[in-house]
Design an enzyme around this catalytic site. Sequence first.
Site, PDB file in Angstrom:
ATOM      1  N   LYS A   5       0.786  -1.250   0.000  1.00 43.53           N
ATOM      2  CA  LYS A   5       0.000   0.000   0.000  1.00 43.53           C
ATOM      3  C   LYS A   5       0.812   1.291   0.000  1.00 43.53           C
ATOM      4  CE  LYS A   5      -0.471   0.323   4.989  1.00 43.53           C
ATOM      5  NZ  LYS A   5      -1.302   0.618   6.131  1.00 43.53           N
ATOM      6  N   SER A  32      -9.844   1.957  -2.386  1.00 40.28           N
ATOM      7  CA  SER A  32      -9.386   3.236  -1.846  1.00 40.28           C
ATOM      8  C   SER A  32      -9.963   4.393  -2.658  1.00 40.28           C
ATOM      9  CB  SER A  32      -7.858   3.269  -1.941  1.00 40.28           C
ATOM     10  OG  SER A  32      -7.381   4.576  -1.797  1.00 40.28           O
ATOM     11  N   TYR A  71       0.214   1.865  -7.261  1.00 42.40           N
ATOM     12  CA  TYR A  71      -0.613   1.358  -6.148  1.00 42.40           C
ATOM     13  C   TYR A  71      -2.101   1.584  -6.472  1.00 42.40           C
ATOM     14  CZ  TYR A  71      -3.451   1.953  -1.987  1.00 42.40           C
ATOM     15  OH  TYR A  71      -4.501   1.921  -1.102  1.00 42.40           O
ATOM     16  N   LYS A  77      -5.489  -1.042  -7.363  1.00 40.02           N
ATOM     17  CA  LYS A  77      -6.830  -1.026  -6.752  1.00 40.02           C
ATOM     18  C   LYS A  77      -7.902  -0.949  -7.841  1.00 40.02           C
ATOM     19  CE  LYS A  77      -5.735  -1.445  -2.517  1.00 40.02           C
ATOM     20  NZ  LYS A  77      -6.142  -2.639  -1.775  1.00 40.02           N
ATOM     21  N   ASN A  99       2.507   9.000   5.562  1.00 43.26           N
ATOM     22  CA  ASN A  99       1.179   9.588   5.747  1.00 43.26           C
ATOM     23  C   ASN A  99       1.144  10.547   6.935  1.00 43.26           C
ATOM     24  OD1 ASN A  99       0.381   6.434   4.711  1.00 43.26           O
ATOM     25  ND2 ASN A  99      -0.343   8.181   3.545  1.00 43.26           N
TER      26      ASN A  99
HETATM   27  C1  UD1 Z   1      -2.339   8.615   0.793  1.00 39.86           C
HETATM   28  C2  UD1 Z   1      -2.136   7.990  -0.555  1.00 39.86           C
HETATM   29  C3  UD1 Z   1      -3.400   7.258  -0.949  1.00 39.86           C
HETATM   30  C4  UD1 Z   1      -3.713   6.208   0.098  1.00 39.86           C
HETATM   31  C5  UD1 Z   1      -3.834   6.882   1.456  1.00 39.86           C
HETATM   32  C6  UD1 Z   1      -3.965   5.858   2.538  1.00 39.86           C
HETATM   33  C7  UD1 Z   1      -0.491   9.451  -1.642  1.00 39.86           C
HETATM   34  C8  UD1 Z   1      -0.245  10.428  -2.743  1.00 39.86           C
HETATM   35  N1  UD1 Z   1      -1.769   9.004  -1.524  1.00 39.86           N
HETATM   36  O1  UD1 Z   1      -3.391   9.569   0.693  1.00 39.86           O
HETATM   37  O2  UD1 Z   1      -3.230   6.640  -2.189  1.00 39.86           O
HETATM   38  O3  UD1 Z   1      -4.901   5.546  -0.217  1.00 39.86           O
HETATM   39  O4  UD1 Z   1      -2.648   7.639   1.734  1.00 39.86           O
HETATM   40  O5  UD1 Z   1      -4.155   6.463   3.768  1.00 39.86           O
HETATM   41  O6  UD1 Z   1       0.407   9.055  -0.918  1.00 39.86           O
HETATM   42  N2  UD1 Z   1       0.909  15.686   4.436  1.00 39.86           N
HETATM   43  C9  UD1 Z   1       1.811  16.612   4.925  1.00 39.86           C
HETATM   44  N3  UD1 Z   1       2.964  16.160   5.513  1.00 39.86           N
HETATM   45  C10 UD1 Z   1       3.246  14.840   5.648  1.00 39.86           C
HETATM   46  C11 UD1 Z   1       2.313  13.874   5.151  1.00 39.86           C
HETATM   47  C12 UD1 Z   1       1.160  14.343   4.552  1.00 39.86           C
HETATM   48  O7  UD1 Z   1       1.587  17.816   4.827  1.00 39.86           O
HETATM   49  O8  UD1 Z   1       4.315  14.493   6.173  1.00 39.86           O
HETATM   50  C13 UD1 Z   1      -0.369  16.162   3.849  1.00 39.86           C
HETATM   51  C14 UD1 Z   1      -0.562  15.736   2.406  1.00 39.86           C
HETATM   52  O9  UD1 Z   1       0.001  16.681   1.524  1.00 39.86           O
HETATM   53  C15 UD1 Z   1      -2.094  15.678   2.323  1.00 39.86           C
HETATM   54  C16 UD1 Z   1      -2.510  15.247   3.726  1.00 39.86           C
HETATM   55  O10 UD1 Z   1      -1.412  15.557   4.575  1.00 39.86           O
HETATM   56  O11 UD1 Z   1      -2.635  16.942   2.073  1.00 39.86           O
HETATM   57  C17 UD1 Z   1      -2.801  13.760   3.845  1.00 39.86           C
HETATM   58  O12 UD1 Z   1      -1.699  13.022   3.337  1.00 39.86           O
HETATM   59  P1  UD1 Z   1      -1.567  11.436   3.535  1.00 39.86           P
HETATM   60  O13 UD1 Z   1      -1.818  11.083   4.957  1.00 39.86           O
HETATM   61  O14 UD1 Z   1      -0.264  11.013   2.948  1.00 39.86           O
HETATM   62  O15 UD1 Z   1      -2.785  10.835   2.719  1.00 39.86           O
HETATM   63  P2  UD1 Z   1      -3.181  11.054   1.159  1.00 39.86           P
HETATM   64  O16 UD1 Z   1      -2.079  11.635   0.390  1.00 39.86           O
HETATM   65  O17 UD1 Z   1      -4.503  11.702   1.124  1.00 39.86           O
END
Ligand code: UD1
Length: 333
Positions: free
Chosen positions: A84, A124, A148, A152, A198
Amino acid sequence: MKILVTGGLGFIGSHTCVSLLEENYEVVVVDKLSNSDISVIDKIKKITNKNLKFYQADVCNEEELDKIFSNEKIDAVIHFAAYKAVGESVEKPILYYENNLISTIKLCKIMKKHHCNKLVYSSSATVYGSPKELPIKEDFPLSTTNPYGTTKLMTERILKDICLADPTFSVIILRYFNPIGAHESALLGEDPNGIPNNLMPYIMKVAVKKLDSLNIFGNDYDTKDGTGVRDYIHVVDLANGHLKALDKVNNTEGINYYNLGTGKGYSVLEVVKAFEKVNNVIIPYTIVARRKGDIAACYADPTKAKKELNWEAVKTLEEMCKDSYNFVKNQNK
Ligand code: UD1
């Protein structure tokens, strides 16, 4: 009813096992422990005071699957097992296509051989790509931006064809938004190795001082405060959605798709502020450049799941932050 849970020791799988045992289902887990830990079994047993059956096996291995289905009379399957990590999938597409597609194909083949024809599949919101409108409904156009996500989407298409060819086969596709939080016992949660990709796992590591500061990926999006907006959902709410999906899959034919989200979008800054307030900690952060492939905003229209599955998320962002922190503190005691 006896349920086979593939990937049952992972983040969402383990919480779903707890919900299943609490509702008196018999649970059989198959997990190859590539991204999970055997100790999760004892934690599930401790929380529920119930037993589950465990097979350490790879879902891609047809012979092993066949043995499990011969040993157990499985009534339905919830299929989580998959790789994932988005970034890793870009670097290792063959690994992702091989693992995520072959596992589902082998699983369906063996299910059909053993006349088990009820499947709940872990998809997802990534299958919506960059949505043109919000909130996202199940009939929106589908597209992906990384291997990934493509695994899906391709799996959804494979399952659709299987249902078309065999009207007795029934599938529920659950499209998750952003699962966070942890079990309130602080025994189960998400604890990735190394530096998390994440948001919530990263915040958790900053909160317990394993990492110094959070990088916020961009504050120039067209959103309420410029930071990315997502639909964060408590993993226990999500787990409960699988039980509702099981009820549905047992009473329908063909394939059905549901968003599992709250319908509410929170920005990165809102999540950070909520975490700080609820847990009385400071999360230092720096605004950095946007992350490649990120979209500005993504949140669900959860109406269909409410209407047809009789399910809705009930836990608040504050509960998600509190449970996440309690879990990470417990891990680092
Ligand atoms: C990500 C995956 C998605 C997956 C999901 C599972 C990517 C591009 N997408 O979603 O395919 O299904 O996780 O949970 O990786 N952020 C920060 N700083 C960080 C980490 C994240 O600012 O260190 C921000 C990101 O820019 C975003 C938000 O937090 O706006 C959420 O990010 P994240 O938790 O990685 O999830 P997604 O990108 O939505």
